[in-house]
Design a protein around this motif. Sequence first.
Motif, PDB file in Angstrom:
ATOM      1  N   GLU A   1      67.637 -38.685   7.683  1.00  0.00           N
ATOM      2  CA  GLU A   1      68.808 -38.767   6.810  1.00  0.00           C
ATOM      3  C   GLU A   1      68.588 -39.760   5.668  1.00  0.00           C
ATOM      4  O   GLU A   1      69.121 -39.582   4.573  1.00  0.00           O
ATOM      5  CB  GLU A   1      70.039 -39.181   7.621  1.00  0.00           C
ATOM      6  N   ALA A   2      67.829 -40.835   5.947  1.00  0.00           N
ATOM      7  CA  ALA A   2      67.622 -41.870   4.941  1.00  0.00           C
ATOM      8  C   ALA A   2      66.829 -41.353   3.743  1.00  0.00           C
ATOM      9  O   ALA A   2      66.887 -41.951   2.658  1.00  0.00           O
ATOM     10  CB  ALA A   2      66.917 -43.072   5.562  1.00  0.00           C
ATOM     11  N   TRP A   3      66.088 -40.252   3.928  1.00  0.00           N
ATOM     12  CA  TRP A   3      65.279 -39.701   2.850  1.00  0.00           C
ATOM     13  C   TRP A   3      66.001 -38.588   2.089  1.00  0.00           C
ATOM     14  O   TRP A   3      65.489 -38.089   1.087  1.00  0.00           O
ATOM     15  CB  TRP A   3      63.969 -39.141   3.417  1.00  0.00           C
ATOM     16  N   ALA A   4      67.180 -38.203   2.565  1.00  0.00           N
ATOM     17  CA  ALA A   4      67.870 -37.050   1.985  1.00  0.00           C
ATOM     18  C   ALA A   4      68.361 -37.327   0.569  1.00  0.00           C
ATOM     19  O   ALA A   4      68.123 -36.525  -0.350  1.00  0.00           O
ATOM     20  CB  ALA A   4      69.035 -36.632   2.886  1.00  0.00           C
TER      21      ALA A   4
ATOM     22  N   VAL B   1      78.352 -41.076   5.822  1.00  0.00           N
ATOM     23  CA  VAL B   1      78.173 -42.137   4.822  1.00  0.00           C
ATOM     24  C   VAL B   1      77.581 -43.361   5.516  1.00  0.00           C
ATOM     25  O   VAL B   1      78.224 -44.010   6.325  1.00  0.00           O
ATOM     26  CB  VAL B   1      79.512 -42.496   4.147  1.00  0.00           C
ATOM     27  N   ARG B   2      76.331 -43.677   5.173  1.00  0.00           N
ATOM     28  CA  ARG B   2      75.635 -44.808   5.769  1.00  0.00           C
ATOM     29  C   ARG B   2      75.671 -45.997   4.820  1.00  0.00           C
ATOM     30  O   ARG B   2      76.021 -45.875   3.641  1.00  0.00           O
ATOM     31  CB  ARG B   2      74.167 -44.422   6.046  1.00  0.00           C
TER      32      ARG B   2
ATOM     33  N   LEU C   1      83.282 -47.509   9.033  1.00  0.00           N
ATOM     34  CA  LEU C   1      82.978 -46.188   8.497  1.00  0.00           C
ATOM     35  C   LEU C   1      83.889 -45.857   7.327  1.00  0.00           C
ATOM     36  O   LEU C   1      83.433 -45.415   6.263  1.00  0.00           O
ATOM     37  CB  LEU C   1      83.134 -45.128   9.585  1.00  0.00           C
ATOM     38  N   MET C   2      85.199 -46.099   7.500  1.00  0.00           N
ATOM     39  CA  MET C   2      86.144 -45.796   6.430  1.00  0.00           C
ATOM     40  C   MET C   2      85.986 -46.756   5.253  1.00  0.00           C
ATOM     41  O   MET C   2      86.198 -46.368   4.102  1.00  0.00           O
ATOM     42  CB  MET C   2      87.578 -45.845   6.964  1.00  0.00           C
TER      43      MET C   2
ATOM     44  N   THR D   1      74.839 -45.527  -4.073  1.00  0.00           N
ATOM     45  CA  THR D   1      75.979 -45.162  -4.903  1.00  0.00           C
ATOM     46  C   THR D   1      76.304 -46.245  -5.916  1.00  0.00           C
ATOM     47  O   THR D   1      76.590 -45.957  -7.094  1.00  0.00           O
ATOM     48  CB  THR D   1      77.211 -44.879  -4.022  1.00  0.00           C
ATOM     49  N   ILE D   2      76.280 -47.503  -5.486  1.00  0.00           N
ATOM     50  CA  ILE D   2      76.571 -48.608  -6.402  1.00  0.00           C
ATOM     51  C   ILE D   2      75.554 -48.648  -7.537  1.00  0.00           C
ATOM     52  O   ILE D   2      75.910 -48.780  -8.720  1.00  0.00           O
ATOM     53  CB  ILE D   2      76.585 -49.949  -5.646  1.00  0.00           C
ATOM     54  N   ALA D   3      74.262 -48.525  -7.191  1.00  0.00           N
ATOM     55  CA  ALA D   3      73.207 -48.582  -8.205  1.00  0.00           C
ATOM     56  C   ALA D   3      73.336 -47.436  -9.204  1.00  0.00           C
ATOM     57  O   ALA D   3      73.261 -47.638 -10.432  1.00  0.00           O
ATOM     58  CB  ALA D   3      71.838 -48.545  -7.526  1.00  0.00           C
TER      59      ALA D   3
END
Length: 291
Positions: free
Chosen positions: A68-71, A137-138, A10-11, A145-147
């Motif tokens: 959550e995946a669509w948020a 944070v999933r 998670l961290m 975030t990377i993209a």
Amino acid sequence: MIYDMLSSPLMQRAFIVAILVGLTAPVIGTYLVQRRLTLLGDGIGHIALTGVALGWLAASAANAASVEAWAIPGAIVASVLGALGIEWMRSSGHTAGDVALAILFYGGIAGGVLLIGIAGGTTANLNAYLFGSISTVREADVYWTIALTLFILAVGLGLRGPLFVLCLDEEHARASGLNVPFLSALVSVTAALTVSVSMRVVGALMVSALMIVPVAIAQLTTRSFRATMHIAMGIGVVVSLAGLTTTYVKPWSPGATIVIYAIILYAIVAALRPLASRIFTRNIASNTPAE
């Protein structure tokens, strides 16, 4: 404690996102400060909440396994459309910039609260997006975030020359042959994507501070546009990591902690700047040969 923190999946995800957020937010923030649009991030952050709720609503209608995946995709779509809308209202003269921002402020919050209720959730579900939450944070958020970080850095660093001219003087940019409407829209869209990137760690209500405060700190130390951006990026990473580390130990809001650290750093630098200036001036005077 440090080993336990770094060995936690998670961290690990939270730290990756925090580093990327710390890098990207000051990049676009540098342009917003130059264009005197420091409140644009706040307006987009509010409209992004409507996008989060729309994502929840769409996921519920599609019977998705995880709403959550669509948020975040919903937040991206809504914030980009909102950014383009405010740029159109500002550039076309239909609405003053501050009025357009106010519409985004109030409409974004109201739309988010209304739609999240229709989707079967409560306002408590919005808290993680309002103030940031490392527990949300999933793995998919890391990829998003990377993209988005790659795109933001490509625009902010790759087009620094034309965007600097735009921010410095729009009339000069037009006279230089630059496509001012496109570049203005690009800045707004990039700001919207920055908000979407930062929501998980900093929160929609705090993201504008991470975009602006590191830039304000950097401006106290240098007058160079390039140096300001680079120093602000470093500050953004430092305060993001410091805030995230603190919230691992203390049950505090990560977004609020990160912003408070940034403001404290600004206060320290602002307080020390006159002293440093006097020392610098004294050294120059002592090294100047007498006539």
